[in-house]
Write an enzyme that holds these catalytic residues in place. Structure first.
Site, PDB file in Angstrom:
ATOM      1  N   THR A 339      38.947  42.029  36.416  1.00 51.16           N
ATOM      2  CA  THR A 339      39.596  41.288  35.335  1.00 51.16           C
ATOM      3  C   THR A 339      40.875  40.660  35.858  1.00 51.16           C
ATOM      4  O   THR A 339      41.760  41.360  36.357  1.00 51.16           O
ATOM      5  CB  THR A 339      39.944  42.213  34.151  1.00 51.16           C
ATOM      6  OG1 THR A 339      40.828  43.239  34.600  1.00 51.16           O
ATOM      7  CG2 THR A 339      38.710  42.817  33.529  1.00 51.16           C
ATOM      8  N   ASN A 341      44.261  39.587  35.295  1.00 50.06           N
ATOM      9  CA  ASN A 341      45.271  39.868  34.277  1.00 50.06           C
ATOM     10  C   ASN A 341      46.219  38.667  34.190  1.00 50.06           C
ATOM     11  O   ASN A 341      46.874  38.330  35.175  1.00 50.06           O
ATOM     12  CB  ASN A 341      46.047  41.132  34.641  1.00 50.06           C
ATOM     13  CG  ASN A 341      45.176  42.382  34.584  1.00 50.06           C
ATOM     14  OD1 ASN A 341      44.023  42.370  35.047  1.00 50.06           O
ATOM     15  ND2 ASN A 341      45.696  43.442  34.022  1.00 50.06           N
ATOM     16  N   GLU A 396      43.190  40.203  29.767  1.00 53.82           N
ATOM     17  CA  GLU A 396      42.346  40.339  30.958  1.00 53.82           C
ATOM     18  C   GLU A 396      41.107  39.461  30.827  1.00 53.82           C
ATOM     19  O   GLU A 396      40.388  39.528  29.829  1.00 53.82           O
ATOM     20  CB  GLU A 396      41.916  41.797  31.134  1.00 53.82           C
ATOM     21  CG  GLU A 396      43.089  42.739  31.323  1.00 53.82           C
ATOM     22  CD  GLU A 396      42.610  44.159  31.636  1.00 53.82           C
ATOM     23  OE1 GLU A 396      41.828  44.327  32.589  1.00 53.82           O
ATOM     24  OE2 GLU A 396      43.012  45.080  30.919  1.00 53.82           O
TER      25      GLU A 396
HETATM   26  N1  RBF Z   1      39.625  48.679  27.111  1.00 55.66           N
HETATM   27  C1  RBF Z   1      39.560  49.576  26.118  1.00 55.66           C
HETATM   28  O1  RBF Z   1      40.225  50.603  26.158  1.00 55.66           O
HETATM   29  N2  RBF Z   1      38.750  49.358  25.035  1.00 55.66           N
HETATM   30  C2  RBF Z   1      37.956  48.272  24.920  1.00 55.66           C
HETATM   31  O2  RBF Z   1      37.255  48.137  23.910  1.00 55.66           O
HETATM   32  C3  RBF Z   1      37.967  47.326  25.976  1.00 55.66           C
HETATM   33  N3  RBF Z   1      37.165  46.250  25.933  1.00 55.66           N
HETATM   34  C4  RBF Z   1      37.153  45.387  26.995  1.00 55.66           C
HETATM   35  C5  RBF Z   1      36.268  44.317  26.979  1.00 55.66           C
HETATM   36  C6  RBF Z   1      36.212  43.427  28.050  1.00 55.66           C
HETATM   37  C7  RBF Z   1      35.231  42.296  28.005  1.00 55.66           C
HETATM   38  C8  RBF Z   1      37.082  43.616  29.149  1.00 55.66           C
HETATM   39  C9  RBF Z   1      37.036  42.670  30.293  1.00 55.66           C
HETATM   40  C10 RBF Z   1      37.971  44.668  29.168  1.00 55.66           C
HETATM   41  C11 RBF Z   1      38.024  45.575  28.095  1.00 55.66           C
HETATM   42  N4  RBF Z   1      38.905  46.652  28.084  1.00 55.66           N
HETATM   43  C12 RBF Z   1      38.856  47.558  27.069  1.00 55.66           C
HETATM   44  C13 RBF Z   1      39.984  46.759  29.087  1.00 55.66           C
HETATM   45  C14 RBF Z   1      39.701  47.686  30.196  1.00 55.66           C
HETATM   46  O3  RBF Z   1      40.209  48.955  29.839  1.00 55.66           O
HETATM   47  C15 RBF Z   1      40.433  47.177  31.432  1.00 55.66           C
HETATM   48  O4  RBF Z   1      39.863  45.970  31.816  1.00 55.66           O
HETATM   49  C16 RBF Z   1      40.349  48.147  32.574  1.00 55.66           C
HETATM   50  O5  RBF Z   1      40.916  49.353  32.184  1.00 55.66           O
HETATM   51  C17 RBF Z   1      41.116  47.588  33.764  1.00 55.66           C
HETATM   52  O6  RBF Z   1      42.475  47.474  33.463  1.00 55.66           O
HETATM   53  P1  ADP Z   2      43.796  44.363  38.794  1.00 57.60           P
HETATM   54  O1  ADP Z   2      43.876  45.740  38.253  1.00 57.60           O
HETATM   55  O2  ADP Z   2      44.874  44.041  39.786  1.00 57.60           O
HETATM   56  O3  ADP Z   2      43.710  43.330  37.719  1.00 57.60           O
HETATM   57  P2  ADP Z   2      40.925  44.151  39.150  1.00 57.60           P
HETATM   58  O4  ADP Z   2      40.095  45.236  39.756  1.00 57.60           O
HETATM   59  O5  ADP Z   2      40.855  43.964  37.673  1.00 57.60           O
HETATM   60  O6  ADP Z   2      42.421  44.330  39.623  1.00 57.60           O
HETATM   61  O7  ADP Z   2      40.531  42.812  39.883  1.00 57.60           O
HETATM   62  C1  ADP Z   2      41.025  41.594  39.391  1.00 57.60           C
HETATM   63  C2  ADP Z   2      41.210  40.542  40.463  1.00 57.60           C
HETATM   64  O8  ADP Z   2      39.959  40.244  41.072  1.00 57.60           O
HETATM   65  C3  ADP Z   2      41.686  39.251  39.838  1.00 57.60           C
HETATM   66  O9  ADP Z   2      43.079  39.198  39.730  1.00 57.60           O
HETATM   67  C4  ADP Z   2      41.135  38.205  40.783  1.00 57.60           C
HETATM   68  O10 ADP Z   2      42.089  37.914  41.792  1.00 57.60           O
HETATM   69  C5  ADP Z   2      39.905  38.865  41.416  1.00 57.60           C
HETATM   70  N1  ADP Z   2      38.611  38.344  40.926  1.00 57.60           N
HETATM   71  C6  ADP Z   2      37.558  38.014  41.711  1.00 57.60           C
HETATM   72  N2  ADP Z   2      36.508  37.602  41.000  1.00 57.60           N
HETATM   73  C7  ADP Z   2      36.859  37.666  39.695  1.00 57.60           C
HETATM   74  C8  ADP Z   2      36.179  37.348  38.477  1.00 57.60           C
HETATM   75  N3  ADP Z   2      34.929  36.910  38.459  1.00 57.60           N
HETATM   76  N4  ADP Z   2      36.855  37.528  37.313  1.00 57.60           N
HETATM   77  C9  ADP Z   2      38.114  37.988  37.320  1.00 57.60           C
HETATM   78  N5  ADP Z   2      38.812  38.297  38.432  1.00 57.60           N
HETATM   79  C10 ADP Z   2      38.194  38.145  39.635  1.00 57.60           C
HETATM   80 MG    MG Z   3      42.450  43.479  36.053  1.00 52.70          MG
END
Ligand code: RBF
Ligand code: ADP
Ligand code: MG
Length: 467
Positions: A339, A341, A396
């Site tokens: 994701t 951020n 995210e």
């Molecule tokens: N985190 C939650 O605690 N509850 C959720 O319902 C939740 N839904 C998410 C849905 C999507 C499509 C994404 C991309 C993330 C979601 N997250 C949710 C956030 C998730 O906890 C977070 O991406 C990871 O913990 C990485 O920081």
């Molecule tokens: P962080 O906890 O630092 O956000 P993540 O495990 O969520 O780390 O990875 C996110 C990073 O991965 C983004 O900041 C981006 O640089 C890279 N990335 C590569 N492919 C994707 C994608 N399809 N969607 C989102 N982020 C991506």
């Molecule tokens: Mg992230």
């Protein structure tokens, strides 16, 4: 004969037979102070604590309600019938699904629609509400309660021909001893959910509402009705603030009269209820303050009626443009859901227009020649309740494409087009990832619609990636 049944896993938990449920409270408090630095472990412990608390709470509710029912031979709930039909009206009068069913029926040779209108009733009470819902056009009613005796009593409203037992696709009313948070998605989706004087008795009312909303279909009604005691004061009535609980949920009041806000008070008293047409009494604009007569007769309830927006699409798209910052390094990338951020500090305006939850839209890296085209994405705006990692709201974006590289520090642009669901607390990372996969499926489907593509085209000049 009783037709009560239970979802097996839930029943075990409700009876306190699960391993966790049987643990003494002292063990729980010891575990609670051993704080782990590993978020996944911490989350697992928090979830286990919640299960223990909830099982104990539900046991207590079950015993209380069993005792209540066993002590009475006939219903002494004041105004129970009037309340049941008023609630059924709140749930179903002018419901979009009813008109869809009527239209479907008129187009069929036999004039009978095969469409369903499913209602979920949380809190069995006397069963009169389930009966009223069926009379008002619901085809399936699932009634939940923690008390088996309460469910048995409610089932007595129906004779054997009306209670279909456990097969979910048969019409009629079914009774389950279960917690609303444990209802599996295949029982729905529901067009109506009624918390029948039961929300304040849930272990976690906010979570119960959130779970209920996840079981609904767009256009569904959610009705929360709480009885108000004769001695009730304004303070007591506002103590349980349902409007505050739904603030982060995709619910809107179905009334446009601001004086009534999200709350509809039923002020009918028994003397005139029999002469009135029920539909009329629902649609007419009732006064906002509970009448003295009403309270005198102790039939008072405060009822909140909400609608899940009929379409997931946002009326006005929201454009986010912000640099990608470091996240929590939780390894979401390893789970297949990296994701990006986005820096929330530069998105204050946009965030003020967005509820916490999961959205879909298109994303791109505008400054990147290779990845400058729009691609589908899901976006979470929220506080990640699954992890105890801080209060702040994060934005995210998981882009549904392979960039083949990281892009920290670069600008990402997102056009947010629709809302999928509220954010929730999951029992661990894998349950969360499973749900995110479902979100991705829903997002792909919605974004494939021509209308969606055309909309991005209009707003930002659509150049979708072929990926
Ligand atoms: N985190 C939650 O605690 N509850 C959720 O319902 C939740 N839904 C998410 C849905 C999507 C499509 C994404 C991309 C993330 C979601 N997250 C949710 C956030 C998730 O906890 C977070 O991406 C990871 O913990 C990485 O920081
Ligand atoms: P962080 O906890 O630092 O956000 P993540 O495990 O969520 O780390 O990875 C996110 C990073 O991965 C983004 O900041 C981006 O640089 C890279 N990335 C590569 N492919 C994707 C994608 N399809 N969607 C989102 N982020 C991506
Ligand atoms: Mg992230």
């Amino acid at each position: 004969m009783s037709s009560a049944f239970a979802f097996p896993a839930t029943l075990a938990r409700a009876l306190g037979r699960s391993r966790l449920g049987a643990r003494p409270l002292v063990a729980r408090s010891i575990r609670a102070v051993r704080v782990s630095s590993r978020p996944a472990l911490r989350a697992a412990r928090a979830a286990a604590d919640a299960v223990v608390d909830k099982a104990a709470h539900n046991d207590e509710q079950s015993a209380l309600r069993d005792e209540m029912v066993s002590g009475c031979t006939e219903c002494t709930m004041p105004f129970e019938s009037e309340r049941a039909s008023a609630l059924a009206n709140a749930a179903l009068a002018d419901h979009t699904r009813l008109s869809a069913i009527a239209k479907d029926a008129s187009e069929r040779d036999d004039g009978v629609s095969k469409m369903a209108l499913r209602a979920l009733v949380v809190g069995a009470e006397t069963g009169k509400l389930s009966k009223a819902l069926l009379e008002h056009g619901a085809t399936h009613v699932l009634v939940l309660d923690h008390s088996r005796l309460m469910l048995d009593r409610a089932a007595e409203q129906f004779d054997g021909s009306e209670t279909p037992g456990v097969v979910g696709n048969e019409t009629g009313a079914r009774f389950a001893r279960a917690d609303v948070c444990d209802v599996p998605a295949y029982q729905g989706p529901f067009d109506v959910v009624v918390f029948n004087d039961s929300l304040r008795h849930q272990a976690d009312p906010a979570e119960a509402l959130r779970r209920a909303v996840l079981l609904t279909r767009p256009g569904a009604r959610v009705v929360v009705s709480e009885r108000v005691s004769e001695e009730s004061t304004e303070d007591e009535e506002t103590f349980f603030d349902v409007d505050a609980l739904v603030e982060d949920l995709p619910l809107q009041s179905i009334f446009d009269d601001p004086r009534r806000g999200k709350t509809m008070r039923m002020t009918r008293d028994i003397s005139d209820s029999s002469e009135r047409n029920e539909k009329e009494s629902f649609t007419e604009r009732l006064p906002t303050r509970t009448s003295e007569t009403y309270l005198d007769h102790r039939c008072g309830s405060v009822t909140h009626t909400y609608e899940v927006p009929p379409l997931f699409k946002l009326r006005d798209e929201i454009v986010l443009n912000a640099p990608v910052v470091e996240g929590f390094g939780r390894g979401s990338r390893l789970m297949g859901v990296p994701t990006a951020n986005l820096d929330p500090a530069v998105l204050e305006d946009e965030l003020s227009r967005m509820r916490r939850g999961v959205y879909f839209g298109y994303a791109r890296l505008p400054e990147d020649a290779k990845h400058g085209k729009w691609c589908k994405c899901v976006v979470n705006v929220g506080a990640r309740p699954t992890f105890a990692d801080g209060e702040g709201v994060t934005v995210e974006v998981h882009a549904l494409r392979d960039f083949g590289r990281d892009f920290y520090g670069e600008n990402m642009e997102v056009v947010v087009l629709g809302f999928l669901r509220p954010e929730m607390r999951f029992d661990g990372l894998s349950a969360l990832v499973a749900r995110i996969m479902a979100d991705i499926g829903l997002a792909r489907g919605a974004l494939d619609e021509r209308a969606c593509r055309e909309r991005v085209d209009e707003t930002v000049g659509f150049q979708a990636s072929d990926e």
